[in-house]
Design a protein around this motif. Structure first.
Motif, PDB file in Angstrom:
ATOM      1  N   THR A  88     -31.507 -48.794 -22.524  1.00 59.47           N
ATOM      2  CA  THR A  88     -30.782 -48.299 -21.354  1.00 59.47           C
ATOM      3  C   THR A  88     -30.121 -49.429 -20.575  1.00 59.47           C
ATOM      4  OG1 THR A  88     -32.900 -48.312 -20.147  1.00 59.47           O
ATOM      5  CG2 THR A  88     -32.142 -46.193 -21.025  1.00 59.47           C
ATOM      6  N   ASP A  89     -30.411 -50.663 -20.930  1.00 57.73           N
ATOM      7  CA  ASP A  89     -29.822 -51.816 -20.246  1.00 57.73           C
ATOM      8  C   ASP A  89     -28.403 -52.049 -20.766  1.00 57.73           C
ATOM      9  OD1 ASP A  89     -29.175 -54.190 -19.022  1.00 57.73           O
ATOM     10  OD2 ASP A  89     -30.802 -55.344 -19.920  1.00 57.73           O
ATOM     11  N   PRO A  90     -27.383 -51.936 -19.901  1.00 53.38           N
ATOM     12  CA  PRO A  90     -26.008 -52.155 -20.344  1.00 53.38           C
ATOM     13  C   PRO A  90     -25.771 -53.543 -20.949  1.00 53.38           C
ATOM     14  CG  PRO A  90     -26.024 -51.185 -18.155  1.00 53.38           C
ATOM     15  CD  PRO A  90     -27.444 -51.546 -18.489  1.00 53.38           C
ATOM     16  N   ALA A  91     -26.586 -54.522 -20.601  1.00 52.37           N
ATOM     17  CA  ALA A  91     -26.418 -55.872 -21.149  1.00 52.37           C
ATOM     18  C   ALA A  91     -26.641 -55.900 -22.661  1.00 52.37           C
ATOM     19  CB  ALA A  91     -27.373 -56.850 -20.468  1.00 52.37           C
ATOM     20  N   THR A  92     -27.334 -54.898 -23.210  1.00 48.35           N
ATOM     21  CA  THR A  92     -27.552 -54.870 -24.657  1.00 48.35           C
ATOM     22  C   THR A  92     -26.247 -54.684 -25.416  1.00 48.35           C
ATOM     23  OG1 THR A  92     -28.040 -52.485 -24.665  1.00 48.35           O
ATOM     24  CG2 THR A  92     -29.919 -54.003 -24.472  1.00 48.35           C
ATOM     25  N   GLN A  93     -25.224 -54.140 -24.755  1.00 50.98           N
ATOM     26  CA  GLN A  93     -23.922 -53.968 -25.409  1.00 50.98           C
ATOM     27  C   GLN A  93     -23.310 -55.310 -25.786  1.00 50.98           C
ATOM     28  OE1 GLN A  93     -21.542 -50.425 -23.671  1.00 50.98           O
ATOM     29  NE2 GLN A  93     -22.708 -51.329 -21.981  1.00 50.98           N
ATOM     30  N   ARG A  94     -23.692 -56.343 -25.072  1.00 53.09           N
ATOM     31  CA  ARG A  94     -23.239 -57.701 -25.374  1.00 53.09           C
ATOM     32  C   ARG A  94     -24.296 -58.442 -26.190  1.00 53.09           C
ATOM     33  NH1 ARG A  94     -23.839 -59.988 -20.390  1.00 53.09           N
ATOM     34  NH2 ARG A  94     -25.942 -60.485 -21.054  1.00 53.09           N
ATOM     35  N   ASP A  95     -25.555 -58.323 -25.768  1.00 55.78           N
ATOM     36  CA  ASP A  95     -26.630 -59.131 -26.329  1.00 55.78           C
ATOM     37  C   ASP A  95     -26.970 -58.783 -27.779  1.00 55.78           C
ATOM     38  OD1 ASP A  95     -26.757 -60.314 -23.853  1.00 55.78           O
ATOM     39  OD2 ASP A  95     -28.547 -59.215 -23.212  1.00 55.78           O
ATOM     40  N   ILE A  96     -27.041 -57.501 -28.109  1.00 54.05           N
ATOM     41  CA  ILE A  96     -27.455 -57.119 -29.459  1.00 54.05           C
ATOM     42  C   ILE A  96     -26.385 -57.472 -30.500  1.00 54.05           C
ATOM     43  CG2 ILE A  96     -28.002 -55.143 -30.948  1.00 54.05           C
ATOM     44  CD1 ILE A  96     -29.934 -54.229 -28.761  1.00 54.05           C
ATOM     45  N   PRO A  97     -25.096 -57.207 -30.272  1.00 53.27           N
ATOM     46  CA  PRO A  97     -24.101 -57.683 -31.246  1.00 53.27           C
ATOM     47  C   PRO A  97     -24.125 -59.203 -31.432  1.00 53.27           C
ATOM     48  CG  PRO A  97     -23.142 -55.965 -29.900  1.00 53.27           C
ATOM     49  CD  PRO A  97     -24.480 -56.306 -29.283  1.00 53.27           C
ATOM     50  N   GLN A  98     -24.325 -59.950 -30.347  1.00 53.74           N
ATOM     51  CA  GLN A  98     -24.406 -61.411 -30.466  1.00 53.74           C
ATOM     52  C   GLN A  98     -25.641 -61.830 -31.248  1.00 53.74           C
ATOM     53  OE1 GLN A  98     -24.121 -62.947 -26.465  1.00 53.74           O
ATOM     54  NE2 GLN A  98     -21.886 -62.897 -26.502  1.00 53.74           N
ATOM     55  N   PHE A  99     -26.762 -61.166 -31.030  1.00 57.26           N
ATOM     56  CA  PHE A  99     -27.989 -61.425 -31.770  1.00 57.26           C
ATOM     57  C   PHE A  99     -27.743 -61.247 -33.268  1.00 57.26           C
ATOM     58  CE2 PHE A  99     -31.673 -59.481 -33.862  1.00 57.26           C
ATOM     59  CZ  PHE A  99     -32.668 -60.414 -33.632  1.00 57.26           C
ATOM     60  N   CYS A 100     -27.088 -60.137 -33.619  1.00 57.21           N
ATOM     61  CA  CYS A 100     -26.821 -59.844 -35.030  1.00 57.21           C
ATOM     62  C   CYS A 100     -25.892 -60.877 -35.657  1.00 57.21           C
ATOM     63  CB  CYS A 100     -26.222 -58.449 -35.175  1.00 57.21           C
ATOM     64  SG  CYS A 100     -27.383 -57.139 -34.774  1.00 57.21           S
ATOM     65  N   GLU A 101     -24.879 -61.271 -34.932  1.00 61.20           N
ATOM     66  CA  GLU A 101     -23.916 -62.235 -35.450  1.00 61.20           C
ATOM     67  C   GLU A 101     -24.545 -63.609 -35.638  1.00 61.20           C
ATOM     68  OE1 GLU A 101     -19.785 -64.299 -33.987  1.00 61.20           O
ATOM     69  OE2 GLU A 101     -20.173 -62.235 -33.390  1.00 61.20           O
ATOM     70  N   PHE A 102     -25.389 -64.005 -34.706  1.00 62.80           N
ATOM     71  CA  PHE A 102     -25.959 -65.342 -34.720  1.00 62.80           C
ATOM     72  C   PHE A 102     -26.983 -65.534 -35.837  1.00 62.80           C
ATOM     73  CE2 PHE A 102     -29.216 -68.358 -33.151  1.00 62.80           C
ATOM     74  CZ  PHE A 102     -28.432 -69.492 -33.083  1.00 62.80           C
ATOM     75  N   LEU A 103     -27.768 -64.498 -36.173  1.00 61.78           N
ATOM     76  CA  LEU A 103     -28.931 -64.723 -37.042  1.00 61.78           C
ATOM     77  C   LEU A 103     -28.736 -64.670 -38.559  1.00 61.78           C
ATOM     78  CD1 LEU A 103     -31.823 -63.387 -34.885  1.00 61.78           C
ATOM     79  CD2 LEU A 103     -31.196 -65.708 -35.430  1.00 61.78           C
TER      80      LEU A 103
END
Length: 81
Positions: free
Chosen positions: A42-57
């Motif tokens: 429900t945290d809107p910040a996940t819209q930025r954080d999760i795609p970046q997590f996926c790209e980085f790892l």
């Protein structure tokens, strides 16, 4: 929208940054390469954080959706080089 099948559901609803990504990081270590995790948030910040997590790892963000403020992410675990 057709969504990928997932064996694991990670419910981070109600949690704020950085907890959803930290929980995803712990959970993704427990599954096999190629398995899909569905993350609910429900945290809107996940819209930025999760795609970046996926790209980085790198893991594959197969799909994402926003259902009235509930964010859903289907992530396939990638192999590390």
């Amino acid at each position: 929208m057709t969504t990928p099948d997932s064996k694991v559901v990670l419910d981070t609803r109600g949690l704020r940054c950085p907890e959803p990504v930290m929980m995803l990081h712990r959970q993704i270590r427990k599954v096999e390469v190629g398995e899909v995790i569905l993350v609910l948030a429900t945290d809107p910040a996940t819209q930025r954080d999760i795609p970046q997590f996926c790209e980085f790892l790198p893991h594959l963000l197969l799909a994402q959706a926003n259902d009235q403020g509930e964010f859903q992410y289907w992530i396939q675990k990638g192999a590390r080089d």
